[in-house]
Design a protein around this motif. Structure first.
Motif, PDB file in Angstrom:
ATOM      1  N   PHE A   3      -6.590  -5.889  -4.158  1.00  0.00           N
ATOM      2  CA  PHE A   3      -6.601  -5.884  -2.699  1.00  0.00           C
ATOM      3  C   PHE A   3      -6.716  -7.282  -2.109  1.00  0.00           C
ATOM      4  O   PHE A   3      -7.243  -8.199  -2.731  1.00  0.00           O
ATOM      5  CB  PHE A   3      -7.753  -5.013  -2.186  1.00  0.00           C
ATOM      6  CG  PHE A   3      -7.549  -3.560  -2.497  1.00  0.00           C
ATOM      7  CD1 PHE A   3      -6.800  -2.765  -1.651  1.00  0.00           C
ATOM      8  CD2 PHE A   3      -8.064  -3.008  -3.656  1.00  0.00           C
ATOM      9  CE1 PHE A   3      -6.576  -1.436  -1.947  1.00  0.00           C
ATOM     10  CE2 PHE A   3      -7.855  -1.678  -3.960  1.00  0.00           C
ATOM     11  CZ  PHE A   3      -7.105  -0.892  -3.103  1.00  0.00           C
TER      12      PHE A   3
ATOM     13  N   ARG B 272       0.833  -1.213   0.000  1.00  0.00           N
ATOM     14  CA  ARG B 272       0.000   0.000   0.000  1.00  0.00           C
ATOM     15  C   ARG B 272       0.864   1.258   0.000  1.00  0.00           C
ATOM     16  O   ARG B 272       0.532   2.249  -0.639  1.00  0.00           O
ATOM     17  CB  ARG B 272      -0.936   0.008   1.214  1.00  0.00           C
ATOM     18  CG  ARG B 272      -2.058  -1.022   1.125  1.00  0.00           C
ATOM     19  CD  ARG B 272      -2.868  -1.077   2.407  1.00  0.00           C
ATOM     20  NE  ARG B 272      -3.557   0.176   2.655  1.00  0.00           N
ATOM     21  CZ  ARG B 272      -4.825   0.426   2.308  1.00  0.00           C
ATOM     22  NH1 ARG B 272      -5.535  -0.508   1.726  1.00  0.00           N
ATOM     23  NH2 ARG B 272      -5.363   1.591   2.554  1.00  0.00           N
TER      24      ARG B 272
ATOM     25  N   ILE C  50     -12.585  -5.853  -3.724  1.00  0.00           N
ATOM     26  CA  ILE C  50     -13.677  -4.893  -3.588  1.00  0.00           C
ATOM     27  C   ILE C  50     -14.523  -4.949  -4.845  1.00  0.00           C
ATOM     28  O   ILE C  50     -14.042  -4.666  -5.942  1.00  0.00           O
ATOM     29  CB  ILE C  50     -13.126  -3.462  -3.394  1.00  0.00           C
ATOM     30  CG1 ILE C  50     -12.214  -3.417  -2.161  1.00  0.00           C
ATOM     31  CG2 ILE C  50     -14.272  -2.468  -3.269  1.00  0.00           C
ATOM     32  CD1 ILE C  50     -11.413  -2.138  -2.038  1.00  0.00           C
ATOM     33  N   ALA C  51     -15.782  -5.340  -4.659  1.00  0.00           N
ATOM     34  CA  ALA C  51     -16.709  -5.394  -5.790  1.00  0.00           C
ATOM     35  C   ALA C  51     -17.546  -4.131  -5.799  1.00  0.00           C
ATOM     36  O   ALA C  51     -18.150  -3.777  -4.801  1.00  0.00           O
ATOM     37  CB  ALA C  51     -17.610  -6.619  -5.662  1.00  0.00           C
TER      38      ALA C  51
ATOM     39  N   PHE D  39     -15.381   0.073 -15.536  1.00  0.00           N
ATOM     40  CA  PHE D  39     -15.242   1.211 -14.628  1.00  0.00           C
ATOM     41  C   PHE D  39     -13.906   1.977 -14.743  1.00  0.00           C
ATOM     42  O   PHE D  39     -13.905   3.194 -14.920  1.00  0.00           O
ATOM     43  CB  PHE D  39     -15.514   0.748 -13.199  1.00  0.00           C
ATOM     44  CG  PHE D  39     -15.542   1.846 -12.195  1.00  0.00           C
ATOM     45  CD1 PHE D  39     -16.610   2.723 -12.129  1.00  0.00           C
ATOM     46  CD2 PHE D  39     -14.486   2.025 -11.311  1.00  0.00           C
ATOM     47  CE1 PHE D  39     -16.639   3.749 -11.203  1.00  0.00           C
ATOM     48  CE2 PHE D  39     -14.507   3.049 -10.385  1.00  0.00           C
ATOM     49  CZ  PHE D  39     -15.584   3.907 -10.337  1.00  0.00           C
ATOM     50  N   PRO D  40     -12.749   1.281 -14.662  1.00  0.00           N
ATOM     51  CA  PRO D  40     -11.497   2.045 -14.713  1.00  0.00           C
ATOM     52  C   PRO D  40     -11.322   2.795 -16.032  1.00  0.00           C
ATOM     53  O   PRO D  40     -10.762   3.891 -16.049  1.00  0.00           O
ATOM     54  CB  PRO D  40     -10.411   0.967 -14.570  1.00  0.00           C
ATOM     55  CG  PRO D  40     -11.107  -0.249 -14.097  1.00  0.00           C
ATOM     56  CD  PRO D  40     -12.529  -0.160 -14.513  1.00  0.00           C
TER      57      PRO D  40
ATOM     58  N   ARG E 132       0.778   7.393 -10.984  1.00  0.00           N
ATOM     59  CA  ARG E 132      -0.506   6.874 -10.476  1.00  0.00           C
ATOM     60  C   ARG E 132      -1.293   6.170 -11.577  1.00  0.00           C
ATOM     61  O   ARG E 132      -1.930   5.149 -11.356  1.00  0.00           O
ATOM     62  CB  ARG E 132      -1.363   8.027  -9.933  1.00  0.00           C
ATOM     63  CG  ARG E 132      -0.896   8.594  -8.626  1.00  0.00           C
ATOM     64  CD  ARG E 132      -2.081   8.716  -7.694  1.00  0.00           C
ATOM     65  NE  ARG E 132      -2.650   7.403  -7.471  1.00  0.00           N
ATOM     66  CZ  ARG E 132      -2.606   6.768  -6.304  1.00  0.00           C
ATOM     67  NH1 ARG E 132      -2.051   7.329  -5.276  1.00  0.00           N
ATOM     68  NH2 ARG E 132      -3.138   5.583  -6.173  1.00  0.00           N
ATOM     69  N   GLU E 133      -1.270   6.760 -12.754  1.00  0.00           N
ATOM     70  CA  GLU E 133      -2.041   6.224 -13.882  1.00  0.00           C
ATOM     71  C   GLU E 133      -1.480   4.901 -14.388  1.00  0.00           C
ATOM     72  O   GLU E 133      -2.151   4.170 -15.100  1.00  0.00           O
ATOM     73  CB  GLU E 133      -2.048   7.231 -15.036  1.00  0.00           C
ATOM     74  CG  GLU E 133      -2.737   8.536 -14.706  1.00  0.00           C
ATOM     75  CD  GLU E 133      -4.240   8.435 -14.895  1.00  0.00           C
ATOM     76  OE1 GLU E 133      -4.652   8.004 -15.988  1.00  0.00           O
ATOM     77  OE2 GLU E 133      -4.990   8.759 -13.958  1.00  0.00           O
TER      78      GLU E 133
ATOM     79  N   LEU F 179      -1.159   4.459  -1.352  1.00  0.00           N
ATOM     80  CA  LEU F 179      -2.404   4.488  -0.589  1.00  0.00           C
ATOM     81  C   LEU F 179      -2.151   4.949   0.839  1.00  0.00           C
ATOM     82  O   LEU F 179      -3.060   5.396   1.523  1.00  0.00           O
ATOM     83  CB  LEU F 179      -3.051   3.102  -0.546  1.00  0.00           C
ATOM     84  CG  LEU F 179      -3.752   2.658  -1.822  1.00  0.00           C
ATOM     85  CD1 LEU F 179      -4.221   1.222  -1.683  1.00  0.00           C
ATOM     86  CD2 LEU F 179      -4.926   3.564  -2.136  1.00  0.00           C
TER      87      LEU F 179
ATOM     88  N   ALA G 260      -1.693  -0.455 -10.891  1.00  0.00           N
ATOM     89  CA  ALA G 260      -2.977  -1.026 -10.494  1.00  0.00           C
ATOM     90  C   ALA G 260      -2.735  -1.881  -9.263  1.00  0.00           C
ATOM     91  O   ALA G 260      -1.606  -2.293  -8.988  1.00  0.00           O
ATOM     92  CB  ALA G 260      -3.572  -1.856 -11.619  1.00  0.00           C
ATOM     93  N   TYR G 261      -3.824  -2.143  -8.528  1.00  0.00           N
ATOM     94  CA  TYR G 261      -3.684  -2.826  -7.240  1.00  0.00           C
ATOM     95  C   TYR G 261      -4.837  -3.811  -7.068  1.00  0.00           C
ATOM     96  O   TYR G 261      -5.977  -3.469  -7.345  1.00  0.00           O
ATOM     97  CB  TYR G 261      -3.734  -1.772  -6.125  1.00  0.00           C
ATOM     98  CG  TYR G 261      -3.244  -2.239  -4.774  1.00  0.00           C
ATOM     99  CD1 TYR G 261      -2.004  -1.854  -4.294  1.00  0.00           C
ATOM    100  CD2 TYR G 261      -4.042  -3.054  -3.974  1.00  0.00           C
ATOM    101  CE1 TYR G 261      -1.557  -2.263  -3.053  1.00  0.00           C
ATOM    102  CE2 TYR G 261      -3.593  -3.485  -2.726  1.00  0.00           C
ATOM    103  CZ  TYR G 261      -2.345  -3.084  -2.271  1.00  0.00           C
ATOM    104  OH  TYR G 261      -1.904  -3.493  -1.047  1.00  0.00           O
TER     105      TYR G 261
ATOM    106  N   HIS H 173       2.234   1.797  -3.447  1.00  0.00           N
ATOM    107  CA  HIS H 173       1.164   2.217  -4.361  1.00  0.00           C
ATOM    108  C   HIS H 173       0.691   3.642  -4.050  1.00  0.00           C
ATOM    109  O   HIS H 173       0.010   4.251  -4.862  1.00  0.00           O
ATOM    110  CB  HIS H 173      -0.005   1.229  -4.229  1.00  0.00           C
ATOM    111  CG  HIS H 173      -1.129   1.472  -5.175  1.00  0.00           C
ATOM    112  ND1 HIS H 173      -0.937   1.720  -6.515  1.00  0.00           N
ATOM    113  CD2 HIS H 173      -2.467   1.513  -4.987  1.00  0.00           C
ATOM    114  CE1 HIS H 173      -2.124   1.891  -7.106  1.00  0.00           C
ATOM    115  NE2 HIS H 173      -3.066   1.778  -6.196  1.00  0.00           N
TER     116      HIS H 173
ATOM    117  N   ARG I  93     -10.019  -6.431 -13.792  1.00  0.00           N
ATOM    118  CA  ARG I  93     -10.343  -5.009 -13.678  1.00  0.00           C
ATOM    119  C   ARG I  93      -9.075  -4.182 -13.453  1.00  0.00           C
ATOM    120  O   ARG I  93      -8.948  -3.061 -13.927  1.00  0.00           O
ATOM    121  CB  ARG I  93     -11.316  -4.817 -12.501  1.00  0.00           C
ATOM    122  CG  ARG I  93     -11.898  -3.429 -12.384  1.00  0.00           C
ATOM    123  CD  ARG I  93     -12.862  -3.353 -11.220  1.00  0.00           C
ATOM    124  NE  ARG I  93     -12.207  -3.758  -9.978  1.00  0.00           N
ATOM    125  CZ  ARG I  93     -12.851  -3.996  -8.839  1.00  0.00           C
ATOM    126  NH1 ARG I  93     -14.167  -3.888  -8.786  1.00  0.00           N
ATOM    127  NH2 ARG I  93     -12.196  -4.350  -7.760  1.00  0.00           N
TER     128      ARG I  93
END
Ligand SMILES: Nc1ncnc2c1ncn2[C@@H]1O[C@H](COP(=O)(O)OP(=O)(O)OP(=O)(O)O)[C@@H](O)[C@H]1O
Ligand SMILES: [Mg+2]
Lengths: 234, 237
Positions: B80, B50, B84-85, B96-97, B73-74, B55, B77-78, B53, B144
């Motif tokens: 978890f 984290r 997380i749905a 979404f992304p 940042r762009e 966070l 990707a992470y 990344h 994702r």
């Protein structure tokens, strides 16, 4: 018991005969309340989302204030709006006192804290789920709020319905700022108050039954619309 | 395109309520490879990932990319430890992304369908993501994360709580991703998996890098007694 029965009969008669005055009053009630609700949602839902994703120093104070405003006595809101809009008041030149617009303004003040507060609670919980993901994906603050608004839409519907219920049944404020003028600002609740005062309980009760039916129809209708929109479990 | 890697950590330290969770950590992550982070529960694997990344903000030291932070940042990707749905369909989760980055609906959907095919998710595109099984959810989280074609992927125990078959499936996808040039940093408790995937290893203990090096030498001959004990499955204090 006799009054109740007479009220039911009266409600039935007015609905079946499409009583012109009833329709006019009902439509005005709906127009005032739905307009106020639309504006409250436009303000309250994003505000709730914003409070959910932002961390700032006075956040707790703002939220506590918002929750306190839910309990704002409508009569007092009506009085203050009245003073603002009365001819000698700061906004007197607008000539809005005793118009539906004045009633809408009062209702917006009464229900926005309620809508915003319920919306905030729903989105705060969702935000604690989404927080890491949305930060990781580098979502802008606006995108975070929009995401919460979309994914919490069911809970937000509840917020809107609570606002609708409070607004459509409200009488104190709109009586003061609207004046219950026949053909201009008379709505279901003020008509009920009037007929009760006059002793025409059957008519008052008839109107009351229609008011309750209206609230039920709107609630069922929106739940149904949400459920059919997508069959999901969340 | 200028690469965001290498990533350099200098004296990077993470603190919470006066307690040092991580560090100080000095570390450089080059452009290729699979770095596997291992260590006992609570040793700080998640915290380290984290922190890299972004966070978690460092209390001391520096986490530096080779490009500006906003650009870096762009490119990351992470995945978890607890996936997380988004409360949307699998398809909407995948899109979404891309939608966040301004892709059109049609564009995002086309790419989502393509990656769903690779990740064996096509059959459940219309299903609400929260209703997926654990293995399916891990595949979704991975797909994702990868749909934006990141330069580096952080994956925190991507196979936790999966059965052997699902684990192998995720491992194959991860290996494919690394082979395609994505830098991989992953935490795992599965030493078999670490051996199969790692090009180098970070062994964490009490929030510090206790030992690090190429996977081959680390697994063949760990330099520290703690690492040796950990690899033997002994309890490391
Ligand atoms: N926000 C926090 N506040 C206080 N302590 C924290 C916080 N986050 C993590 N910790 C502590 O930091 C330590 C390292 O946690 P971390 O989750 O990084 O371990 P881990 O190696 O990933 O463990 P696991 O293998 O169980 O996933 C733990 O002792 C944990 O309790
Ligand atoms: Mg962890």
């Amino acid at each position: 018991m006799g009054d109740l029965l007479a009220g039911l009969t009266e409600a039935f008669r007015m609905i079946v005969t499409l009583d012109a005055e009833l329709i006019e009053i009902t439509l005005r009630s709906l127009r005032v309340t739905l307009t106020a609700l639309a504006i409250s949602c436009l303000v309250g839902l994003p505000l709730g989302g914003w409070l959910a994703v932002r961390r700032f120093r006075l956040r707790r104070a703002v939220i506590a204030t918002m929750n306190a405003l839910i309990g704002l006595p409508p009569v007092v809101v009506g009085l203050v709006v009245y003073l603002f809009l009365s001819r000698s008041g700061p906004l007197g030149v607008l000539g809005l006192l005793f118009t539906p617009t004045a009633m809408i303004v009062a209702q917006i003040i009464i229900i926005t804290p309620l809508v915003a507060s319920i919306a905030y609670q729903a989105m705060r919980d969702l935000w604690s789920d989404y927080h890491d993901l949305l930060i990781s994906m580098n979502a802008t603050r606006g995108q975070r709020i929009v995401t919460l608004l979309i994914d919490a839409r069911r809970a937000l519907l509840t917020a809107a319905l609570a606002g609708f219920g409070r607004a459509i049944g409200e009488v104190g404020a709109i009586m003061i700022v609207g004046g219950n003028i026949d053909g201009a600002t008379r709505v279901l609740t003020t008509a009920i108050a009037l007929e009760t005062g006059r002793g025409d309980f059957a008519l008052a009760l008839g109107l009351g039954i229609i008011l309750i039916a209206l609230a039920l129809i709107v609630s069922w209708g929106s739940h149904w619309a949400m459920r059919t929109e997508r069959q999901g479990t969340w | 395109m200028v690469a965001a890697l290498p990533l350099t950590l200098t004296g990077a330290t993470l603190r919470r309520q006066g307690k040092t969770l991580i560090g100080p950590v000095d570390l450089t992550l080059g452009r290729i490879g699979v770095t596997v982070v291992i260590g006992p529960n609570g040793s700080g694997k998640t915290s380290l990932l984290r922190m890299m990344h972004g966070l978690q903000r460092t209390a001391d030291g520096h986490v530096g990319w080779s490009v500006a932070d906003a650009i870096a940042r762009e490119r990351q990707a992470y995945v978890f430890q607890r996936p997380i749905a988004l409360r949307r369909s699998v398809l909407a989760n995948l899109m979404f992304p891309l939608r966040l980055r301004g892709a059109s609906r049609a564009q995002a959907e086309a790419r989502a369908r393509a990656i769903a095919d690779r990740f064996d998710l096509t059959a459940m595109l219309a299903q609400p993501a929260p209703s997926l099984s654990g293995g399916e959810m891990q595949r979704l989280a991975l797909a994702r994360a990868l749909i934006t074609e990141p330069e580096i992927l952080f994956a925190d125990e991507p196979c936790a709580a999966l059965d052997g078959r699902a684990t192998r499936q995720i491992e194959a996808l991860l290996a494919g991703t690394a082979a395609a040039g994505t830098r991989l940093v992953m935490a795992t408790h599965d030493m078999g998996q670490a051996r199969r995937l790692a090009s180098d290893v970070i062994f964490l203990l009490h929030g510090r890098i206790h030992e690090t090096g190429p996977a081959k030498t680390f697994f063949a001959a760990p330099a520290t007694p703690e690492a040796e004990a950990f690899l033997n499955g002994d309890i490391v204090e």
